[in-house]
Design a protein around this motif. Structure first.
Motif, PDB file in Angstrom:
ATOM      1  N   VAL A 107      29.104 -12.589 -28.149  1.00  0.00           N
ATOM      2  CA  VAL A 107      27.936 -13.468 -28.077  1.00  0.00           C
ATOM      3  C   VAL A 107      28.182 -14.609 -27.098  1.00  0.00           C
ATOM      4  N   LYS A 164      25.424 -10.151 -26.341  1.00  0.00           N
ATOM      5  CA  LYS A 164      24.205 -10.666 -26.943  1.00  0.00           C
ATOM      6  C   LYS A 164      24.082 -12.160 -26.612  1.00  0.00           C
ATOM      7  N   GLY A 166      22.690 -15.750 -27.679  1.00  0.00           N
ATOM      8  CA  GLY A 166      22.206 -16.546 -28.801  1.00  0.00           C
ATOM      9  C   GLY A 166      21.545 -17.814 -28.289  1.00  0.00           C
ATOM     10  N   HIS A 222      21.752 -13.674 -33.764  1.00  0.00           N
ATOM     11  CA  HIS A 222      23.013 -13.276 -33.130  1.00  0.00           C
ATOM     12  C   HIS A 222      24.177 -14.185 -33.511  1.00  0.00           C
ATOM     13  N   HIS A 223      23.859 -15.394 -33.987  1.00  0.00           N
ATOM     14  CA  HIS A 223      24.910 -16.369 -34.313  1.00  0.00           C
ATOM     15  C   HIS A 223      24.270 -17.421 -35.201  1.00  0.00           C
ATOM     16  N   TYR A 281      22.884  -9.999 -41.603  1.00  0.00           N
ATOM     17  CA  TYR A 281      23.814 -10.792 -40.804  1.00  0.00           C
ATOM     18  C   TYR A 281      25.158 -10.865 -41.521  1.00  0.00           C
TER      19      TYR A 281
END
Length: 322
Positions: A107, A164, A166, A222-223, A281
């Motif tokens: 990420v 990805k 974030g 994503h985070h 998640y």
């Protein structure tokens, strides 16, 4: 899930000192700045990109302490109307994605950026009112001419590097709500998702649990940042939530950041952790400390104490009771 920290807190320490300090506190993951607003105290992106041996040495320092890197973060404004500022942010983002790919860090976190209101603007313009209609015209121009074209290209670039993105939903930037996040994702691709920070949801009047549901249904988280906010209702009544009072003037601000547990209690944080797991998640909860009422070490330690009991470390697997 793993408990992590955004290491900009400890920019006064060198890499090894910082890693030893957070590992001793029971932290399992670090989020590292590569420049921009977070700075680059613990990682020099140009040096690492140029030398594979240094890359190996760098990662060994982290993994030997039982840690992982959850993300590389380069928060800046790549859509800034001043070309030099935008180009520097864009170049940093590009290098950060390349380095994350080489280091197998999944990420890269940043901001969406915010453009001006026309090609020759000097400063960003963040429209937050639906009327007068000038603001709608500005918003349409920003999204069609700047935001979507830029992020469509960057999403493809990140996807090609198996990274990805974030985007932190943050006031002052074009992507600041679940709706704007999903709009950009729909237009530009699934490499884009949220670096979701509940502190910015609270001051906008958004329930963080509901934001998790909205984004989680689209696999668009994503985070995750762990930072708290307190709302001072008498000051909200006077200033509104888009409060321009200095962060340093906490007595008169409508809201201000707190360490985890000092704006909302552990049950609220347990509800968020549970919602994250409910919607798939299973990654890092990264502590970010911007509390003006307590020191970095005290705030960091108290955040860990609040989060550790509510973290979900193990997945269920089969539902053995049915």
């Amino acid at each position: 899930m793993k408990l992590g920290v955004f290491t900009v807190l400890f920019s006064d320490k060198n890499l090894e000192e910082m890693l030893d300090h957070v590992a001793a506190k029971g932290i399992e993951a670090v989020e590292l700045g590569t420049g921009g607003y977070p700075g680059d105290a613990h990682l020099k992106v140009d040096e690492l990109l140029a030398d594979e041996e240094k890359q190996k040495e760098f990662m060994e320092k982290i993994t030997s302490r039982g840690l992982i890197v959850s993300a590389l973060s380069c928060h800046a404004n790549p859509l800034h109307p001043q070309r030099k500022i935008a180009e520097e942010a864009d170049a940093l983002f590009t290098k950060t994605v390349k380095l994350a790919s080489k280091l197998e860090i999944p990420v890269v976190n940043t901001f969406s950026g915010c453009p001006g209101d026309h090609e020759n603007a000097k400063y960003p313009n963040w429209p937050i009112a639906a009327w007068p209609n000038d603001f709608q015209e500005i918003l349409t121009w920003q999204w069609e001419e700047k935001i979507i074209p830029y992020w469509k290209e960057k999403a493809a670039f990140a996807e090609a590097h198996d990274i990805k993105i974030g985007l932190e939903l943050h006031g002052g930037f074009s992507v600041h709500t679940p709706a704007t996040m999903l709009r950009l994702r729909d237009a530009c691709g699934k490499a884009l998702g949220a670096n979701l920070d509940p502190s910015h949801m609270w001051w906008q009047g958004i329930d963080p649990v509901e934001s998790i549901k909205l984004l989680g249904r689209e696999n668009a988280i994503h985070h995750f940042h762990a930072k708290d906010t307190i709302i001072d209702q008498p000051n909200v009544n006077r200033n509104g939530v888009t409060d321009m009072t200095s962060y340093a003037d906490m007595q008169n601000r409508a809201w201000y950041f707190r360490t985890v547990g000092f704006g909302h209690d552990a049950k609220v944080w347990a509800d968020m952790i549970s919602a994250l797991r409910l919607y798939g998640y299973d990654y890092v909860v990264s502590i970010e400390h911007e509390d003006g009422l307590m020191s970095i070490d005290e705030g960091f330690t108290k955040a860990i104490s609040t989060l550790n009991p509510v973290m979900v470390k193990e997945s269920v697997g089969d539902m053995w009771w049915t």
